[in-house]
Enzyme design. Structure first.
Site, PDB file in Angstrom:
ATOM      1  N   SER A 148       0.831  -1.207   0.000  1.00 27.88           N
ATOM      2  CA  SER A 148       0.000   0.000   0.000  1.00 27.88           C
ATOM      3  C   SER A 148       0.868   1.261   0.000  1.00 27.88           C
ATOM      4  CB  SER A 148      -0.978  -0.059   1.177  1.00 27.88           C
ATOM      5  OG  SER A 148      -1.996   0.877   1.018  1.00 27.88           O
ATOM      6  N   ASP A 224     -10.300  -5.510  -2.922  1.00 32.62           N
ATOM      7  CA  ASP A 224      -9.644  -4.497  -2.083  1.00 32.62           C
ATOM      8  C   ASP A 224     -10.545  -3.259  -1.989  1.00 32.62           C
ATOM      9  OD1 ASP A 224      -7.966  -2.287  -1.260  1.00 32.62           O
ATOM     10  OD2 ASP A 224      -6.224  -3.498  -1.795  1.00 32.62           O
ATOM     11  N   HIS A 257      -7.383  -5.947   1.133  1.00 30.93           N
ATOM     12  CA  HIS A 257      -6.205  -5.094   1.342  1.00 30.93           C
ATOM     13  C   HIS A 257      -5.411  -5.550   2.567  1.00 30.93           C
ATOM     14  CE1 HIS A 257      -4.188  -1.382   0.211  1.00 30.93           C
ATOM     15  NE2 HIS A 257      -4.095  -1.035   1.484  1.00 30.93           N
TER      16      HIS A 257
HETATM   17  N1  LIG Z   1      -7.493   1.814   9.753  1.00 30.49           N
HETATM   18  C1  LIG Z   1      -7.862   2.224   8.458  1.00 30.49           C
HETATM   19  C2  LIG Z   1      -7.154   1.427   7.382  1.00 30.49           C
HETATM   20  C3  LIG Z   1      -5.692   1.223   7.641  1.00 30.49           C
HETATM   21  C4  LIG Z   1      -5.143   0.108   6.799  1.00 30.49           C
HETATM   22  O1  LIG Z   1      -5.849  -0.608   6.112  1.00 30.49           O
HETATM   23  N2  LIG Z   1      -3.836  -0.036   6.851  1.00 30.49           N
HETATM   24  C5  LIG Z   1      -3.212  -1.025   6.043  1.00 30.49           C
HETATM   25  C6  LIG Z   1      -2.295  -0.328   5.089  1.00 30.49           C
HETATM   26  S1  LIG Z   1      -3.240   0.833   4.100  1.00 30.49           S
HETATM   27  C7  LIG Z   1      -2.107   1.637   3.138  1.00 30.49           C
HETATM   28  O2  LIG Z   1      -1.034   2.017   3.398  1.00 30.49           O
HETATM   29  C8  LIG Z   1      -2.475  -2.002   6.917  1.00 30.49           C
HETATM   30  O3  LIG Z   1      -1.502  -2.587   6.511  1.00 30.49           O
HETATM   31  N3  LIG Z   1      -2.981  -2.196   8.125  1.00 30.49           N
HETATM   32  C9  LIG Z   1      -2.330  -3.030   9.117  1.00 30.49           C
HETATM   33  C10 LIG Z   1      -2.787  -4.460   9.145  1.00 30.49           C
HETATM   34  O4  LIG Z   1      -2.166  -5.225   9.914  1.00 30.49           O
HETATM   35  O5  LIG Z   1      -3.718  -4.856   8.422  1.00 30.49           O
HETATM   36  C11 LIG Z   1      -9.329   2.055   8.271  1.00 30.49           C
HETATM   37  O6  LIG Z   1      -9.927   1.568   9.200  1.00 30.49           O
HETATM   38  O7  LIG Z   1      -9.830   2.375   7.185  1.00 30.49           O
END
Ligand SMILES: N[C@@H](CCC(=O)N[C@@H](CSC=O)C(=O)NCC(=O)O)C(=O)O
Length: 279
Positions: A148, A224, A257
């Protein structure tokens, strides 16, 4: 530069270790993780940098992706830096997509971010030198990947430093931050209103003039939730076609995602880098 050990675990014949150090670049204490495969006990091994996404630390990929099994098989060292400087004196924002956990792998020029937010310099210079000095890493064989925001960071650092990061791949990358809400918000805050500086931190702009000899691998899920709003794969695919950048962009039915998706394809990515780096 002194490393302070934080944690260490045996894993697949190698070692996962976490370290703190004082960073002259960010002006903060920085934390990162290293998976050192069993082959590193006998001599230097190729190094693969993993740049994480919004809200992450070193822990997300090390705890959720299962990368240790394949890294151990191929004899690849994996470095997982943090996604931003952190601490009570570091500017932050209530939103998850700005401030701590959202460094975007750039050097901020706008107050208040400009004092600490220099994640590109931190990774390419300071942490690079620190890894070279403290681990059995073959610094002539380095690759970079990420997810991401971090997938985009990996693309930009590969295009800017192709002799350092010789192989590149990404999971669900933002492909053009200049054109999507996450990027527009972060770039405006960190580097000011739209300008030439935006182009220098945008993978789709960079690939038009800095295409490399590497074959880039990208995987993204068709389910995603950020696909159409933040990731926009077609923009990058078109730019690679125009510039002649070799790219395999795979879209996967049903995947999101998340780290369940990343774990599914992690072994493909490590094998991709191992082949390019001749591990
Ligand atoms: N908290 C947010 C979304 C945050 C999210 O999805 N983070 C992703 C990376 S997004 C792009 O850089 C991530 O890797 N999260 C950590 C995990 O362990 O999944 C929301 O609620 O929308």
């Amino acid at each position: 530069m002194t490393l302070t050990p934080v944690s260490s675990w045996a894993s697949f014949g190698g070692t996962l270790s976490v370290h703190d150090h004082e960073s002259a670049v960010t002006g903060t204490t920085m934390r990162f993780a290293v998976y050192s495969p069993p082959q590193a006990k006998k001599g230097p091994v190729p190094v693969l940098w993993y740049l994480s996404g919004l809200t992450c630390t070193w822990a997300n990929v090390m705890e959720k992706s299962g990368l240790q099994r394949t890294a151990s098989e191929h004899g690849i060292m994996i470095i997982a830096p943090d996604t931003s400087p952190r601490g009570p004196d570091v500017p932050d924002d209530d939103a998850y997509d700005l401030g701590q956990g959202a460094g975007f792998y750039l050097t901020a020029t706008e107050a208040p971010w400009d004092k600490h937010y220099r994640m590109d310099q931190y990774i390419t210079r300071e942490l690079n030198a620190l890894v070279a000095a403290n681990f059995p890493a073959d610094m002539k064989r380095q690759g970079i990947f990420g997810h991401s925001m971090g997938g985009h960071g990996a693309l930009t650092l590969h295009f800017k430093y192709p002799d350092t990061y010789r192989s590149c791949s990404a999971f669900s990358p933002i492909t053009s931050p200049s054109r999507v809400p996450w990027g527009e918000k972060a770039f405006t805050a960190y580097i000011g209103p739209p300008s030439i500086a935006w182009e220098q931190y945008d993978a789709t702009e960079l690939v038009q003039t800095r295409q490399t000899d590497a074959h880039i691998l990208i995987d993204t899920g068709k389910a995603d939730q950020f696909l159409e709003t933040q990731l926009k794969p077609d923009i990058f695919i078109d730019a690679c076609e125009t510039s002649g950048q070799a790219l395999t962009y795979r879209m996967h039915e049903g995947y999101g995602h998340d780290y369940y998706f990343i774990a599914t394809f992690m072994s493909d990515h490590i094998a991709h880098h191992a082949k390019a780096l001749k591990a």
